[in-house]
Design a protein around this motif. Structure first.
Motif, PDB file in Angstrom:
ATOM      1  N   VAL A 243       5.786  -5.603  -9.017  1.00 45.19           N
ATOM      2  CA  VAL A 243       4.513  -6.419  -8.849  1.00 45.19           C
ATOM      3  C   VAL A 243       5.760  -7.531  -9.801  1.00 45.19           C
ATOM      4  CG1 VAL A 243       2.774  -7.416 -10.903  1.00 45.19           C
ATOM      5  CG2 VAL A 243       3.441  -5.071  -9.793  1.00 45.19           C
ATOM      6  N   ASP A 244       6.456  -7.533 -10.654  1.00 43.17           N
ATOM      7  CA  ASP A 244       7.924  -8.908 -10.853  1.00 43.17           C
ATOM      8  C   ASP A 244       8.033  -9.305  -9.555  1.00 43.17           C
ATOM      9  OD1 ASP A 244       6.875  -7.727 -13.471  1.00 43.17           O
ATOM     10  OD2 ASP A 244       9.081  -6.799 -13.991  1.00 43.17           O
ATOM     11  N   LEU A 245       7.964  -8.896  -9.074  1.00 43.75           N
ATOM     12  CA  LEU A 245       8.796  -9.845  -7.219  1.00 43.75           C
ATOM     13  C   LEU A 245       7.701 -10.935  -6.882  1.00 43.75           C
ATOM     14  CD1 LEU A 245      10.317  -7.406  -5.399  1.00 43.75           C
ATOM     15  CD2 LEU A 245      11.793  -8.772  -6.803  1.00 43.75           C
ATOM     16  N   GLY A 246       6.233 -10.546  -7.659  1.00 47.10           N
ATOM     17  CA  GLY A 246       5.287 -12.071  -6.973  1.00 47.10           C
ATOM     18  C   GLY A 246       4.864 -11.059  -5.721  1.00 47.10           C
TER      19      GLY A 246
ATOM     20  N   LEU B  75      -8.823  -3.165   0.328  1.00 43.90           N
ATOM     21  CA  LEU B  75      -7.948  -3.733   0.670  1.00 43.90           C
ATOM     22  C   LEU B  75      -8.888  -4.853   1.588  1.00 43.90           C
ATOM     23  CD1 LEU B  75      -5.438  -3.646   1.974  1.00 43.90           C
ATOM     24  CD2 LEU B  75      -6.517  -3.182   4.665  1.00 43.90           C
ATOM     25  N   GLN B  76     -10.077  -4.851   1.496  1.00 45.21           N
ATOM     26  CA  GLN B  76     -10.795  -5.512   1.610  1.00 45.21           C
ATOM     27  C   GLN B  76     -10.812  -7.219   0.802  1.00 45.21           C
ATOM     28  OE1 GLN B  76     -14.851  -4.810   2.611  1.00 45.21           O
ATOM     29  NE2 GLN B  76     -14.616  -5.026   5.116  1.00 45.21           N
TER      30      GLN B  76
ATOM     31  N   VAL C   7       0.845  -1.583  -0.021  1.00 47.14           N
ATOM     32  CA  VAL C   7       0.020  -0.389   0.432  1.00 47.14           C
ATOM     33  C   VAL C   7       0.965   1.460  -0.359  1.00 47.14           C
ATOM     34  CG1 VAL C   7      -2.083  -1.571   1.116  1.00 47.14           C
ATOM     35  CG2 VAL C   7      -0.320  -0.133   2.473  1.00 47.14           C
ATOM     36  N   SER C   8       1.239   1.811  -0.920  1.00 46.27           N
ATOM     37  CA  SER C   8       2.145   3.416  -1.282  1.00 46.27           C
ATOM     38  C   SER C   8       0.749   4.373  -1.672  1.00 46.27           C
ATOM     39  CB  SER C   8       3.562   2.882  -1.960  1.00 46.27           C
ATOM     40  OG  SER C   8       4.127   3.479  -2.165  1.00 46.27           O
TER      41      SER C   8
ATOM     42  N   ASP D 294      -1.028  -8.243  -3.656  1.00 45.58           N
ATOM     43  CA  ASP D 294      -1.464  -6.860  -5.150  1.00 45.58           C
ATOM     44  C   ASP D 294      -0.762  -5.743  -4.118  1.00 45.58           C
ATOM     45  OD1 ASP D 294      -4.328  -5.582  -5.914  1.00 45.58           O
ATOM     46  OD2 ASP D 294      -5.290  -7.022  -3.889  1.00 45.58           O
ATOM     47  N   TYR D 295      -1.089  -4.570  -5.123  1.00 47.25           N
ATOM     48  CA  TYR D 295      -0.731  -3.242  -5.183  1.00 47.25           C
ATOM     49  C   TYR D 295      -2.037  -2.277  -4.915  1.00 47.25           C
ATOM     50  CZ  TYR D 295       2.607   0.689  -5.554  1.00 47.25           C
ATOM     51  OH  TYR D 295       3.136   1.583  -5.047  1.00 47.25           O
TER      52      TYR D 295
END
Length: 233
Positions: A97-100, A114-115, A84-85, A103-104
């Motif tokens: 995202v490429d790190l797996g 968020l739920q 969350v950023s 969610d973002y």
């Protein structure tokens, strides 16, 4: 039993808001709230009970870019990460995202969003729980569940993501019958909400109802997976 969540956020007020959101989902408990990357690394090294999920910001004072996420993914691959950023830079988000990650979420975000991230984690966990072999349907429910949610299939008061989770609970051979109270504990909802999903699945002929007669009052309903129910019982 609840799922352990760690929050990494340098602003304690924001961390408290996130913790409140998570507690309201049900089934998840925030066990650590950490403000720096170094503290996170130390706690991970010292902890005998690692979290199932880490909810982290990218803008942490002693962290550069996605280095902390990369560290966690490399050393603790079983831990799921939700970012969350306020960061919206294309290259940075792509690297994360490429790190797996699971969610973002871009700040500010709504509680419901968020739920959805945590329900995605729950759906994945249920799909793999006590399974020897995984079907394509199991995988589709994890990766493509959102695309399956069309307006034509929408039913008022029924969240299709949650509905899929409830179906997964019953399709797991370890759980063949539940009451509304039992389901509410599993999905972290009120008893009335759990009953709504159960009744919906009865209308779809996915579940059957078996009354349980007590000594006082109206009989309680037990909801039974249709494939396991025998009418002569």
């Amino acid at each position: 039993m609840t799922t352990s969540v760690w929050i990494i956020e340098d602003d304690f007020r924001v961390a408290n808001i996130h913790a409140d959101y998570i507690q309201k989902i049900g089934g998840f408990t925030v066990t650590e709230s950490i403000r720096t990357g170094q503290e996170t690394i130390e706690k991970l090294q010292q902890s005998s009970n690692l979290p199932a999920i880490i909810l982290t910001d990218l803008y942490i004072p002693d962290v550069e870019g996605c280095s902390l996420v990369r560290h966690i993914r490399y050393h603790y691959p079983a831990i799921k990460i939700i970012v969350v950023s306020a960061a919206t830079e294309r290259n940075l988000i792509k690297d994360v995202v490429d790190l797996g990650i699971v969610d973002y979420l871009i700040k500010p975000f709504e509680q419901q969003r968020l739920q959805q991230a945590f329900k995605k984690y729950l759906n994945e966990s249920l799909s793999f729980h006590n399974r020897t072999n995984i079907t394509q349907q199991d995988l589709d429910s994890i990766f493509y569940i959102e695309s399956a949610m069309t307006e034509d299939s929408h039913v008022k008061g029924i969240d299709l993501h949650t509905l899929q989770i409830v179906k997964r609970i019953f399709e797991n051979q370890q759980i063949q019958e539940l009451t509304a109270s039992q389901l509410s504990e599993l999905i972290g909802s009120s008893r009335s909400t759990a009953r709504r999903y159960l009744e919906h699945l009865v209308s779809e002929n996915f579940l059957c109802i078996k009354p349980i007669y007590g000594t006082i009052g109206r009989p309680e309903r037990k909801y039974i997976y249709d494939g396991t129910y025998e009418q002569n019982k």
